[in-house]
Design an enzyme around this catalytic site. Structure first.
Site, short mmCIF file in Angstrom:
data_model
loop_
_atom_site.label_atom_id
_atom_site.label_comp_id
_atom_site.label_asym_id
_atom_site.label_seq_id
_atom_site.Cartn_x
_atom_site.Cartn_y
_atom_site.Cartn_z
N LYS A 168 0.85 -1.20 0.00
CA LYS A 168 0.00 0.00 0.00
C LYS A 168 0.88 1.25 0.00
CE LYS A 168 -4.03 1.91 2.46
NZ LYS A 168 -4.89 1.81 3.67
N SER A 171 -9.84 2.02 2.53
CA SER A 171 -8.95 2.72 1.63
C SER A 171 -7.99 1.82 0.86
CB SER A 171 -8.14 3.76 2.43
OG SER A 171 -7.32 3.10 3.39
N SER A 212 -10.01 -0.37 6.77
CA SER A 212 -9.41 -0.33 5.42
C SER A 212 -8.64 -1.56 4.98
CB SER A 212 -8.51 0.89 5.28
OG SER A 212 -9.31 2.03 5.18
#
Ligand code: GLN
Length: 497
Positions: free
Chosen positions: A80, A155, A179
């Protein structure tokens, strides 16, 4: 060659260790998959081809010399874009960090590299991890591999989509309010939010420091456990890092059993807003747990109703402070610095241009909630509600070993459907947020497809703080039982890209 992208991380590591395939071949197969399909999915913001191949070559060299390899050596991973990576762009999905090249590795990045894991690139995310759909990324949305017109969650939508589209067998996410778990649920993958403090936050760009937690994402429970063991453990660089042995997650994933376990079902997690097919699959999962020998207990956690409201005061308050560092002087973007303007004006112009609407909304909300005269009414009340959530969990764990719940109230919604409705977007994390407020550990894993839309449903397992191994023990048993029933892993049902 193409077979390689279908293998689990555990299988890939075993093949590399045995010399059946080289780490470079494994990396090349995944890079070729990214080349072939990521234009459609948009899971990655940056692909680090040269870095990945260099890391893979280093693993092959080590093996050639007979040096010991770690349990995931040579396995590719999607990281990420919230973790700093030395020499590789890190944007946090924001324009304000466009072009910034970090001079150092996050602890998570460092541990991945030391384990011989091959970092393919950086994945798309909602700007500063604020969102539930990845639509708040400044670089455009990511598609859900099950249906590219739908959201992959957020997210960490890029990380989850990379797994579900077989671009990477492992990924890393962060979970402030859901997330990791919510994207896992809507893409049919596995995601774990470790106990708060279980994985170092050093070099993980801060959103809400008392809630943020990095964790593993994978296609199987065992793969998530193997990755968990690599990234977890005390880090003196993070003052909230837990100085205790990592729970035995890999052993638990290999053992996989629920016999004799007490499992709690929270009665507040159903009713209005919960999709019928999601609840149907959830109820079947509870039934399955009973068949596997668990004792199911109904629980009430009344304070959970206040959790979403408390979260949306605490997280914006902390972010308003954390994001003050993006002042146009230290990192990334600088707008209007033409020699005629004051530093304050340059900061203001840069923040105006560099932050998207959701980030601005939260900074304004948080600044307001922390301002003198309002502090006690808003931030103070939210902290009290947080304490009630902690107490509800404490009471629950006096009666049961783990709690189960749906991960999300609905399956993946269409891109655009909630983009202009923040409240509808926030509700996607209804069932995940209480866990962050309390600092517990939780996992989401697939429990089938909703009959009305054929999209994946996530089962959430919640354990007390420091008992992360229970997630894997239960998760592995549930995964094995479901696969026996379906005859295959859930992702085999996904429409081919
Ligand atoms: N969707 C939640 C939010 O927008 C949670 C995000 C997260 O876990 N990073 O804050």
């Amino acid at each position: 060659m193409t077979d390689l992208i279908r293998l689990t991380a555990a299988e890939l590591a075993a093949r590399v260790a045995a010399g059946d395939v080289s780490a470079v071949e494994v990396a090349e197969a995944h890079l070729a998959r990214i080349d072939a399909i990521d234009e459609k999915v948009h899971a990655f913001l940056h692909v680090d081809r040269a870095g990945a191949l260099a890391q893979a070559r280093a693993v092959d060299d080590k093996r050639a010399k007979g040096e010991p390899l770690g349990p995931l050596a040579g396995v590719p991973l999607a990281l990420k874009d919230i973790f700093t990576t030395e020499g590789v762009p890190t944007t946090v999905g924001s324009r304000i960090l466009e072009g910034w090249i970090p001079p150092y590795d996050a602890t998570v990045t460092k541990r991945l590299k030391e384990a011989g894991i091959v970092i393919l690139g950086k994945t798309n995310m909602d700007e500063f991890a604020m969102g539930s759909s990845t639509e708040n990324s400044a670089y455009g949305p990511t598609g859900n591999p099950w249906d590219l017109t739908r959201i992959p969650g957020g997210s960490g939508g890029g990380s989850a989509a990379s797994l579900a589209s077989f671009q990477a067998p492992l990924a890393i996410g962060t979970d402030t309010g859901g997330s990791i778990r919510q994207p896992a649920a809507v893409t049919g993958t596995v995601g774990v939010k470790p106990t708060y403090g279980g994985v170092s936050r050093y070099g993980m760009v801060a959103f809400s420091s008392s809630l943020d937690q990095g964790g593993p994402c994978a296609r199987t429970v065992l793969d998530a456990a193997l990755l968990h063991a690599v990234i977890a453990g005390h880090d003196p660089m993070d003052s909230t890092s837990i100085d205790a042995p990592v729970p035995p997650v890999v052993e638990a994933a290999r053992a996989g059993s629920v016999a004799g376990l007490r499992v709690g079902v929270v009665k507040e997690f159903r009713g209005e807003g919960f999709q019928t097919g999601v609840m149907r699959r959830f109820d079947e999962a509870v039934e399955l747990l009973r068949e596997l020998g668990a004792e199911v207990v109904e629980l009430s956690c009344p304070s959970f109703e206040a959790a979403l409201a408390a979260y949306y005061l605490i997280a914006p308050s902390e972010c308003s402070s954390n994001l003050a560092r993006f002042d146009a002087m230290r990192y990334g973007l600088r707008v209007g610095d033409d020699g005629t303007r004051s530093a304050e004006d340059v900061t203001a112009l840069t923040r105006e241009a560099g932050f998207g609407p959701e980030v601005k909304r939260r900074i304004i909300l948080g600044t307001y909630a922390l301002s003198s005269g309002y502090y006690d009414a808003y931030y103070g009340s939210a902290q009290k509600a947080r304490t009630l959530v902690v107490r509800d969990f404490a009471r629950a764990f006096e009666q049961v070993d783990v709690v189960v719940a749906p991960t999300t109230p609905t399956t993946a919604f269409p891109i655009g459907e909630r983009a202009d409705d923040p409240m509808a977007m926030y509700r996607a994390d209804l069932c995940t947020i209480p866990v962050n407020l309390a600092g517990n550990a939780a996992m989401s894993l697939p429990c089938g497809l909703a009959p009305e839309d054929g999209l994946p449903v996530g089962l959430q397992i919640i354990a007390p703080a420091l008992a992360d191994d229970r997630l894997y023990r239960v998760g592995a048993a549930v995964e094995a039982a479901f696969q026996a029933r379906w005859g295959h892993p859930i992702l085999e049902e996904a429409p081919a890209l």
